[in-house]
Design a protein around this motif. Structure first.
Motif, PDB file in Angstrom:
ATOM      1  N   PRO A  54     -10.885   1.752  -5.266  1.00 15.85           N
ATOM      2  CA  PRO A  54     -11.477   0.811  -6.217  1.00 15.85           C
ATOM      3  C   PRO A  54     -11.000   0.985  -7.662  1.00 15.85           C
ATOM      4  CG  PRO A  54     -13.157   1.664  -4.737  1.00 15.85           C
ATOM      5  CD  PRO A  54     -11.910   2.453  -4.487  1.00 15.85           C
ATOM      6  N   ALA A  55     -10.742   2.216  -8.085  1.00 21.58           N
ATOM      7  CA  ALA A  55     -10.314   2.455  -9.468  1.00 21.58           C
ATOM      8  C   ALA A  55      -8.949   1.839  -9.763  1.00 21.58           C
ATOM      9  CB  ALA A  55     -10.274   3.955  -9.759  1.00 21.58           C
ATOM     10  N   GLN A  56      -8.172   1.528  -8.730  1.00 25.70           N
ATOM     11  CA  GLN A  56      -6.848   0.939  -8.916  1.00 25.70           C
ATOM     12  C   GLN A  56      -6.783  -0.488  -8.392  1.00 25.70           C
ATOM     13  OE1 GLN A  56      -4.800   2.589 -10.774  1.00 25.70           O
ATOM     14  NE2 GLN A  56      -6.136   4.370 -10.789  1.00 25.70           N
ATOM     15  N   SER A  57      -7.935  -1.151  -8.346  1.00 25.41           N
ATOM     16  CA  SER A  57      -8.018  -2.522  -7.846  1.00 25.41           C
ATOM     17  C   SER A  57      -8.639  -3.400  -8.926  1.00 25.41           C
ATOM     18  CB  SER A  57      -8.897  -2.559  -6.587  1.00 25.41           C
ATOM     19  OG  SER A  57      -8.394  -1.690  -5.603  1.00 25.41           O
ATOM     20  N   GLU A  58      -8.096  -4.615  -9.110  1.00 27.23           N
ATOM     21  CA  GLU A  58      -8.653  -5.521 -10.118  1.00 27.23           C
ATOM     22  C   GLU A  58      -8.146  -6.939  -9.919  1.00 27.23           C
ATOM     23  OE1 GLU A  58      -5.794  -5.379 -13.943  1.00 27.23           O
ATOM     24  OE2 GLU A  58      -7.104  -3.635 -13.756  1.00 27.23           O
ATOM     25  N   ASN A  59      -8.855  -7.885 -10.505  1.00 23.71           N
ATOM     26  CA  ASN A  59      -8.451  -9.293 -10.535  1.00 23.71           C
ATOM     27  C   ASN A  59      -8.009  -9.843  -9.177  1.00 23.71           C
ATOM     28  OD1 ASN A  59      -8.977  -9.553 -13.286  1.00 23.71           O
ATOM     29  ND2 ASN A  59      -6.956  -8.780 -13.825  1.00 23.71           N
ATOM     30  N   GLY A  60      -8.758  -9.531  -8.145  1.00 28.47           N
ATOM     31  CA  GLY A  60      -8.430 -10.065  -6.836  1.00 28.47           C
ATOM     32  C   GLY A  60      -7.441  -9.236  -6.048  1.00 28.47           C
ATOM     33  N   TRP A  61      -6.893  -8.197  -6.641  1.00 27.52           N
ATOM     34  CA  TRP A  61      -5.954  -7.305  -5.949  1.00 27.52           C
ATOM     35  C   TRP A  61      -6.715  -6.068  -5.497  1.00 27.52           C
ATOM     36  CZ3 TRP A  61      -1.003  -9.039  -5.471  1.00 27.52           C
ATOM     37  CH2 TRP A  61      -0.593 -10.051  -6.352  1.00 27.52           C
ATOM     38  N   ARG A  62      -6.399  -5.549  -4.325  1.00 27.35           N
ATOM     39  CA  ARG A  62      -6.986  -4.285  -3.857  1.00 27.35           C
ATOM     40  C   ARG A  62      -5.862  -3.297  -3.557  1.00 27.35           C
ATOM     41  NH1 ARG A  62     -12.574  -4.096  -2.706  1.00 27.35           N
ATOM     42  NH2 ARG A  62     -13.418  -6.149  -2.192  1.00 27.35           N
ATOM     43  N   SER A  63      -6.139  -2.032  -3.854  1.00 25.69           N
ATOM     44  CA  SER A  63      -5.205  -0.937  -3.569  1.00 25.69           C
ATOM     45  C   SER A  63      -5.800  -0.044  -2.487  1.00 25.69           C
ATOM     46  CB  SER A  63      -4.972  -0.107  -4.835  1.00 25.69           C
ATOM     47  OG  SER A  63      -4.450  -0.916  -5.868  1.00 25.69           O
ATOM     48  N   TYR A  64      -4.928   0.547  -1.679  1.00 23.87           N
ATOM     49  CA  TYR A  64      -5.365   1.379  -0.560  1.00 23.87           C
ATOM     50  C   TYR A  64      -4.474   2.608  -0.403  1.00 23.87           C
ATOM     51  CZ  TYR A  64      -7.556  -2.985   1.019  1.00 23.87           C
ATOM     52  OH  TYR A  64      -8.296  -4.135   1.103  1.00 23.87           O
ATOM     53  N   ASN A  65      -5.061   3.673   0.115  1.00 26.74           N
ATOM     54  CA  ASN A  65      -4.292   4.777   0.671  1.00 26.74           C
ATOM     55  C   ASN A  65      -4.100   4.450   2.143  1.00 26.74           C
ATOM     56  OD1 ASN A  65      -4.059   6.426  -1.653  1.00 26.74           O
ATOM     57  ND2 ASN A  65      -6.190   7.031  -1.396  1.00 26.74           N
ATOM     58  N   PHE A  66      -2.925   4.760   2.671  1.00 31.94           N
ATOM     59  CA  PHE A  66      -2.539   4.403   4.029  1.00 31.94           C
ATOM     60  C   PHE A  66      -2.132   5.665   4.779  1.00 31.94           C
ATOM     61  CE2 PHE A  66       0.902   3.440   7.010  1.00 31.94           C
ATOM     62  CZ  PHE A  66       0.392   2.370   7.739  1.00 31.94           C
ATOM     63  N   LYS A  67      -2.612   5.795   6.020  1.00 28.99           N
ATOM     64  CA  LYS A  67      -2.208   6.908   6.889  1.00 28.99           C
ATOM     65  C   LYS A  67      -2.104   6.367   8.309  1.00 28.99           C
ATOM     66  CE  LYS A  67      -3.763  11.322   8.743  1.00 28.99           C
ATOM     67  NZ  LYS A  67      -4.924  12.223   8.833  1.00 28.99           N
ATOM     68  N   MET A  68      -0.972   6.623   8.954  1.00 23.59           N
ATOM     69  CA  MET A  68      -0.759   6.166  10.318  1.00 23.59           C
ATOM     70  C   MET A  68      -0.331   7.344  11.180  1.00 23.59           C
ATOM     71  SD  MET A  68       1.610   3.045  11.780  1.00 23.59           S
ATOM     72  CE  MET A  68       3.210   3.730  11.398  1.00 23.59           C
ATOM     73  N   ASP A  69      -1.036   7.539  12.289  1.00 24.18           N
ATOM     74  CA  ASP A  69      -0.726   8.600  13.239  1.00 24.18           C
ATOM     75  C   ASP A  69      -0.107   7.956  14.480  1.00 24.18           C
ATOM     76  OD1 ASP A  69      -0.618  10.752  14.968  1.00 24.18           O
ATOM     77  OD2 ASP A  69      -2.753  11.229  14.843  1.00 24.18           O
ATOM     78  N   VAL A  70       1.158   8.314  14.748  1.00 23.52           N
ATOM     79  CA  VAL A  70       1.877   7.775  15.902  1.00 23.52           C
ATOM     80  C   VAL A  70       2.116   8.934  16.870  1.00 23.52           C
ATOM     81  CG1 VAL A  70       3.915   6.531  16.713  1.00 23.52           C
ATOM     82  CG2 VAL A  70       3.012   6.065  14.428  1.00 23.52           C
ATOM     83  N   PRO A  71       1.382   8.971  17.995  1.00 22.05           N
ATOM     84  CA  PRO A  71       1.552  10.074  18.939  1.00 22.05           C
ATOM     85  C   PRO A  71       3.020  10.229  19.354  1.00 22.05           C
ATOM     86  CG  PRO A  71      -0.358   8.749  19.543  1.00 22.05           C
ATOM     87  CD  PRO A  71       0.364   8.010  18.443  1.00 22.05           C
ATOM     88  N   GLY A  72       3.479  11.480  19.317  1.00 21.85           N
ATOM     89  CA  GLY A  72       4.856  11.770  19.691  1.00 21.85           C
ATOM     90  C   GLY A  72       5.851  11.633  18.552  1.00 21.85           C
ATOM     91  N   TYR A  73       5.426  11.049  17.415  1.00 20.14           N
ATOM     92  CA  TYR A  73       6.327  10.866  16.274  1.00 20.14           C
ATOM     93  C   TYR A  73       5.823  11.588  15.031  1.00 20.14           C
ATOM     94  CZ  TYR A  73       8.809   7.464  19.050  1.00 20.14           C
ATOM     95  OH  TYR A  73       9.541   6.875  20.042  1.00 20.14           O
ATOM     96  N   GLY A  74       4.519  11.498  14.745  1.00 22.24           N
ATOM     97  CA  GLY A  74       3.969  12.183  13.590  1.00 22.24           C
ATOM     98  C   GLY A  74       3.075  11.309  12.733  1.00 22.24           C
ATOM     99  N   ILE A  75       2.818  11.817  11.529  1.00 28.63           N
ATOM    100  CA  ILE A  75       1.937  11.158  10.564  1.00 28.63           C
ATOM    101  C   ILE A  75       2.793  10.482   9.493  1.00 28.63           C
ATOM    102  CG2 ILE A  75       0.122  11.490   8.834  1.00 28.63           C
ATOM    103  CD1 ILE A  75      -0.870  12.159  11.605  1.00 28.63           C
ATOM    104  N   TYR A  76       2.465   9.224   9.217  1.00 27.35           N
ATOM    105  CA  TYR A  76       3.103   8.455   8.151  1.00 27.35           C
ATOM    106  C   TYR A  76       2.053   8.235   7.080  1.00 27.35           C
ATOM    107  CZ  TYR A  76       6.670   7.301  11.625  1.00 27.35           C
ATOM    108  OH  TYR A  76       7.659   7.360  12.569  1.00 27.35           O
ATOM    109  N   ARG A  77       2.389   8.531   5.842  1.00 27.10           N
ATOM    110  CA  ARG A  77       1.465   8.313   4.724  1.00 27.10           C
ATOM    111  C   ARG A  77       2.096   7.330   3.749  1.00 27.10           C
ATOM    112  NH1 ARG A  77      -2.137  12.666   5.461  1.00 27.10           N
ATOM    113  NH2 ARG A  77      -1.084  14.379   6.537  1.00 27.10           N
ATOM    114  N   GLY A  78       1.219   6.656   2.998  1.00 26.31           N
ATOM    115  CA  GLY A  78       1.738   5.727   2.012  1.00 26.31           C
ATOM    116  C   GLY A  78       0.622   5.041   1.269  1.00 26.31           C
TER     117      GLY A  78
END
Length: 139
Positions: A54-78
């Protein structure tokens, strides 16, 4: 007289008009179950955590931390940003060796009462260049 508009000029025009009060994008935070097809690796499944900042979201834009776990491949962050039903995502595998990182653009919709996004992604350096698609449904 013909008018020429560059992509940068169109973005600037959009940014200037974004100063007006704009309804906030829906909050797409949550845990998602995903199925995808990677051009180099084939079909895969994944779990995505999308957490609003929320601290990095404004005027209709939203910001997110992203984490994806793909079994057999690993963790993707972004990170991700959204406006309306569009979601842009940048991601990178925790292990930098394979150069498995990229950017995706997703369209968010509702299916069966559940928030779902469908994403196309591009990875410029993974295996000489790669892309794929995935569909993710919020739990």
């Amino acid at each position: 007289m013909k008018h020429r508009f560059t992509f940068a000029a169109l973005l600037l025009a959009g940014a200037c008009s974004a100063g007006a009060a704009t309804p906030a994008s829906p909050d797409y935070s949550g845990v998602y179950d995903c199925k995808g097809v990677d051009k180099s690796e084939g079909p895969y499944t994944a779990t995505v955590n999308l957490d609003a900042v929320p601290a990095q979201s404004e005027n209709g834009w939203r910001s997110y931390n992203f984490k994806m776990d793909v079994p057999g491949y690993g963790i993707y962050r972004g990170q991700a940003v959204s406006r309306g039903n569009q979601l842009a995502i940048h991601f990178a595998l925790d292990d930098p060796g394979p150069k498995d990182f990229g950017t995706g653009l997703a369209t968010v919709s509702t299916r069966g009462g559940r928030t779902t996004y469908t994403k196309f992604y591009y990875e410029p350096e993974f295996k000489g260049g790669n892309h794929g698609t995935e569909t993710c449904m919020r739990r």
